[in-house]
Design a protein around this motif. Structure first.
Motif: not given
Length: 271
Positions: A91, A191-192, A194-197, A200-201, A204
């Motif tokens: 990412d 978070a910026t 890899s916060g999605q996709g 993400a887990s 988090q």
């Protein structure tokens, strides 16, 4: 004439604590940072502010020239400035990876290049490179950060052998978990990027770990590392490496004795 020390990344954390500690030890200390307004608090302790942006060649050269013109010598260089930009390797944009190398590795190396001739002419000097326990072990989502710290470890080992004949010592300081703003910045970057996709887990989980009260209580104080740096600088024959701070020795010991997959499994239980 008092000895002269330059501490980079002096606006907060380990850098600020080290600048104060060396001032108390009798050094004339220059504290360098990109934003000199954040060095104002150090002025009351006798630390001299120096503007330095490690991503800009002109800034590095100007800082080195200004210090040598005013002080006339350099006895201790503490390369402390750096940051951790976390996120999955898939990412994180390569532009961010390059910036991290510019700050953590190439800026450090260029500043060292510019100050070494003066140390050689004096026949003495101490260069302290602050790496991390993360220069000898690797956490998920921290690949680019760890790559920079591994690089500084190798750079320091080569430099130590090259400059020893000139009376110059190179010291590596490897902090563990320290109570500074570093962890929060690393978690925000994770978070910026890899916060999605698919990651993400894990991002988090990193945020939860970094922001938990338990983690806040685990971290050692920046002053602990400042004391270690001062000890190394003052030693007649300093160690090559100083390991200090919460979790550093236990994790490095486990890394040394466990098979790689067993250590991977241990990390997977946390992140």
């Amino acid at each position: 004439m008092s000895k002269v020390a330059l501490v980079t990344g002096a606006s907060s954390g380990i850098g600020a604590a080290t600048a104060r500690r060396l001032t108390r030890a009798g050094y004339t200390v220059y504290g360098a940072a990109r934003r000199t307004d954040r060095l104002a608090e150090l002025a009351s302790d006798g630390v001299r502010a120096l503007e330095l942006d490690l991503t800009e060649e002109s800034s590095i050269e100007a800082a080195a020239q200004a210090l040598l013109a005013e002080a006339g010598r350099i006895d201790v260089l503490v390369n402390n400035a750096g940051y951790g930009s976390y996120g999955a390797l898939e990412d994180v944009p390569l532009s961010e990876a390059r910036r991290q190398f510019e700050v953590n590795v190439f800026g450090l190396a260029r500043l060292t290049q510019l100050l070494l001739p003066t140390m050689r002419a004096q026949g003495s000097g101490r260069i302290v490179n602050v790496t991390s326990m993360g220069g000898r072990l690797t956490m998920p989502l921290g690949g680019w950060y760890h790559a920079t710290k591994y690089a500084v470890e190798a750079y320091s080992d080569a430099l130590r052998l090259e400059v020893r004949p000139f009376g110059i010592d190179v010291i590596i300081v490897e902090p563990g978990s320290i109570a500074t703003e570093w962890g929060g910045i690393a978690a925000e970057n994770a978070a910026t990027f890899s916060g999605q996709g698919p990651y993400a887990s894990r991002a988090q989980a990193l945020q939860r770990a970094m922001s938990s009260p338990r983690m806040a209580n685990v971290g050692s104080s920046p002053e602990l590392i400042a004391d270690v740096i001062a000890k190394g600088v003052a030693a007649k024959r300093p160690r090559v490496r100083y390991v200090a701070g919460a979790l550093a020795r236990p994790l490095l010991t486990l890394k040394a004795v466990l098979p790689d997959r067993a250590f991977d499994a241990l990390l997977a239980r946390v992140l």
